[in-house]
Design an enzyme around this catalytic site. Structure first.
Site, short mmCIF file in Angstrom:
data_model
loop_
_atom_site.label_atom_id
_atom_site.label_comp_id
_atom_site.label_asym_id
_atom_site.label_seq_id
_atom_site.Cartn_x
_atom_site.Cartn_y
_atom_site.Cartn_z
N ASP A 102 -88.74 77.01 -51.16
CA ASP A 102 -87.70 77.46 -52.01
C ASP A 102 -87.81 79.03 -52.85
OD1 ASP A 102 -85.38 77.17 -53.82
OD2 ASP A 102 -85.60 75.06 -54.18
N HIS A 104 -85.29 80.20 -54.77
CA HIS A 104 -84.43 80.31 -55.89
C HIS A 104 -85.19 80.36 -57.21
CE1 HIS A 104 -82.04 78.38 -52.74
NE2 HIS A 104 -81.00 79.09 -53.55
N SER A 155 -86.53 71.17 -50.61
CA SER A 155 -87.58 71.55 -51.49
C SER A 155 -88.06 70.51 -52.54
CB SER A 155 -87.50 72.69 -52.04
OG SER A 155 -86.49 73.09 -52.74
#
Ligand code: B12
Length: 215
Positions: A102, A104, A155
């Site tokens: 991930d 983000h 995730s």
């Protein structure tokens, strides 16, 4: 300009991904004695909420999102030095990172920043952090809390794995696990045996304080 109008403009500048404008507005906020924390939470972060919404409705796409992210960081550059750290009433250490798979990291960065402002020592491992790294680094730095962030339903499944690895390493009871990210809920936290969950940056500070107080 009134504070409310300034917050609205900061919000719009994030949505439009206008980093030049947001730098000006952030500086204007500081020059006018507006609290940097409030400008961040009531202005910029509200813009990211709009962006998330528009992305979901397919009204905004990845290149625009990246511009919004860049604007968010431009605002942080100006505002960060003016965020007043609390009189270190919190003496704990939080190690935080976005779990493997991930990338983000906008939310994690906000949480990380707010924890620092809240007086915590923060060890930020970044994004796409290999699951075993959380365990290895925890042995090294002995944080009071490990904060795990995930923005994807895929995730987030790394979170229970980290908890399992901590158990295997015999250090699960030495550290509290605090989790967060858009797909995370209190129910999920309970299911995987995390110690805490918080839906937003400000609530993450409260949750961390509670976890440390309960040590
Ligand atoms: C911005 C964004 C991106 C940016 C990320 C830029 C960056 N540097 O972060 C870019 C364009 C790169 C991107 C890429 C992708 N994305 Co994207 N993205 C988003 C979007 C629109 C907003 C996320 C965001 O920044 N929100 C703003 C911040 C401030 O909020 P937040 O992250 O939720 O954080 C807050 C809280 O959750 C909490 N919090 C967060 N972490 C933590 C940790 C702790 C410990 C605590 C207590 C609290 C906490 O506090 C924060 C502050 O208030 C979301 C939509 C959404 N609804 O989330 C999709 C979303 C997450 N993305 C998605 C997808 C699918 C992708 C891609 C796979 C797209 C693709 N096909 O390439 C890739 C994934 C790449 C990867 N491997 O990670 C999906 C995930 C779906 C799923 N399976 O769950 C979403 C949900 C969009 C959707 N509806 O489809 N994305």
């Amino acid at each position: 300009m009134e504070e409310k109008e300034l917050f609205e403009k900061l919000k719009s500048a994030v949505v439009e991904g206008n980093d030049k404008e947001i730098k000006k507005l952030s500086q204007l906020a500081i020059d006018n004695g507006v609290d940097a924390y409030r400008a961040l939470i009531n202005g910029c972060a509200k813009g990211m909420d709009v962006v998330s919404d528009k992305y979901e409705k397919k009204e905004m796409f990845v290149p625009e999102i990246l511009l919004s992210a860049r604007a968010m960081y431009a605002a942080l550059d100006v505002l960060m030095p003016h965020l007043k750290a609390e009189e270190s009433k919190n003496t704990g250490t939080v190690m935080i990172g976005v779990v493997e798979g991930d990338i983000h990291d906008i939310g994690k960065n906000i949480v990380s920043l707010l924890l620092k402002v809240g007086g915590f020592e923060v060890v930020d491992l970044g994004k796409n952090v290999p699951l075993k790294t959380f365990v290895e680094k925890a042995k090294e730095t002995k944080p009071d809390i490990i904060g795990l962030s995930a923005l994807m339903t895929t995730s987030m499944m790394g979170m229970p794995e980290v908890i399992g690895m901590m158990k295997d390493a015999g250090i699960r009871d030495q550290v509290k696990i605090l989790i967060g990210g858009a797909p995370i809920s209190q129910k999920f936290a309970d299911q995987i045996g995390a110690d805490g969950y918080a839906p937003t940056g400000p609530s993450a500070i409260k949750a961390a304080e509670k976890l440390i107080g309960g040590n």
